[in-house]
Design a protein around this motif. Structure first.
Motif, short mmCIF file in Angstrom:
data_model
loop_
_atom_site.label_atom_id
_atom_site.label_comp_id
_atom_site.label_asym_id
_atom_site.label_seq_id
_atom_site.Cartn_x
_atom_site.Cartn_y
_atom_site.Cartn_z
N TYR A 112 0.76 -1.31 0.12
CA TYR A 112 -0.02 0.11 0.02
C TYR A 112 0.77 1.29 -0.06
O TYR A 112 0.62 2.08 -0.87
N ILE A 113 1.77 1.39 0.82
CA ILE A 113 2.53 2.58 1.16
C ILE A 113 3.42 2.82 -0.02
O ILE A 113 3.65 4.04 -0.44
N LYS A 116 0.63 3.68 -5.95
CA LYS A 116 0.33 5.18 -6.32
C LYS A 116 -1.36 5.01 -6.97
O LYS A 116 -1.40 3.89 -7.67
N GLN A 120 -2.96 2.07 -5.30
CA GLN A 120 -2.85 2.34 -3.95
C GLN A 120 -4.07 2.19 -3.13
O GLN A 120 -4.29 1.69 -1.95
N GLU A 121 -5.16 2.87 -3.94
CA GLU A 121 -6.44 2.52 -3.27
C GLU A 121 -6.97 1.22 -3.16
O GLU A 121 -7.54 0.92 -2.06
N LYS A 124 -4.96 -0.12 -0.05
CA LYS A 124 -5.33 0.29 1.11
C LYS A 124 -6.73 -0.50 1.50
O LYS A 124 -6.65 -1.02 2.85
N GLU A 167 4.90 6.49 7.73
CA GLU A 167 3.66 7.32 7.20
C GLU A 167 3.83 8.67 6.98
O GLU A 167 3.45 9.13 6.17
N VAL A 172 1.20 8.95 3.86
CA VAL A 172 0.05 7.91 3.73
C VAL A 172 -0.31 7.66 5.25
O VAL A 172 0.46 8.15 6.10
#
Length: 219
Positions: A112-113, A116, A120-121, A124, A167, A172
């Protein structure tokens, strides 16, 4: 006299588990830091299969893979601060959730981190779903292993130690107090344990490490 060595890199989350376990049991040890771009002959000798850290060497005998090493430490120095419960069912449950940390939570977190946009969504959603399972483990306990710090806390300790710095650098947010109150409270308890606190890496150095990783990933 027993000789214990740990082949390590300073920022590896799997290595930190081993250092914490040794510190909790007050086992004297030597840490040998590796440059993974130029691996030492000793590391290649002790871990010829995967050629990576961590490796625990006890009286000349190597043990590899962090969760295996923690169990070895627990069984070899069983009188000092036991990590795993004695009950076979409880032990099996903790082994299951420790593997969940390795195979699901940690990979999905870093996935996730470092992603992009739309990727990334999607990533997440996966990490949040995984963390909800972990949050439930703390619904009635102070620690992931129960009322007492143990094996599962070692397995998930990377989350407490790295999440804030990581983060902030990468911009993020995953572990927040509103969504995961149990994990948030556990994180604070985890970081206050002396054996953990004394091995916490310099935060400026850690930030620089993650910033470098962010920039290289964006190329």
């Amino acid at each position: 006299m027993e000789k214990v060595k740990v082949f390590a890199t300073w920022s590896c989350p799997f290595v930190k588990r081993i250092v914490w376990a040794l510190n909790l049991k007050n086992i004297e040890h030597e840490i040998i830091y590796e440059d993974l771009a130029n691996k030492s002959p000793e590391l290649l000798k002790y871990n010829p299969t995967h050629k990576k850290v961590p490796v625990l060497v006890h009286n000349g005998i190597p043990i590899c893979e962090s969760l295996v090493i923690i169990e070895y430490i627990d069984e070899t120095w069983k009188d000092a601060y036991p990590f795993l419960p004695k009950d076979p069912l409880d032990k099996a449950k903790q082994r299951f959730w420790a593997r969940f940390a390795n195979e699901e939570v940690l990979p999905s977190y870093f996935n996730y981190i470092l992603k992009k946009g739309k990727d990334q969504e999607e990533a997440k959603e996966t990490i949040l779903a995984h963390l909800k399972h972990v949050e439930q483990l703390l619904s009635e306990n102070k620690f992931l292993s129960g009322e007492r710090f143990g094996y599962l806390d070692l397995a998930y300790g990377w989350l407490a130690e790295n999440c804030h710095t990581l983060e902030v650098v990468l911009g993020v947010k995953v572990l927040d107090e509103d969504s995961f109150p149990n994990l948030w409270a556990w994180k604070d308890r985890f970081l206050e344990i002396p054996a953990i606190k004394e091995s916490w890496p310099d935060q400026e150095t850690l930030r620089a490490k993650y910033q470098e990783r962010k920039e290289s990933n964006g190329k």
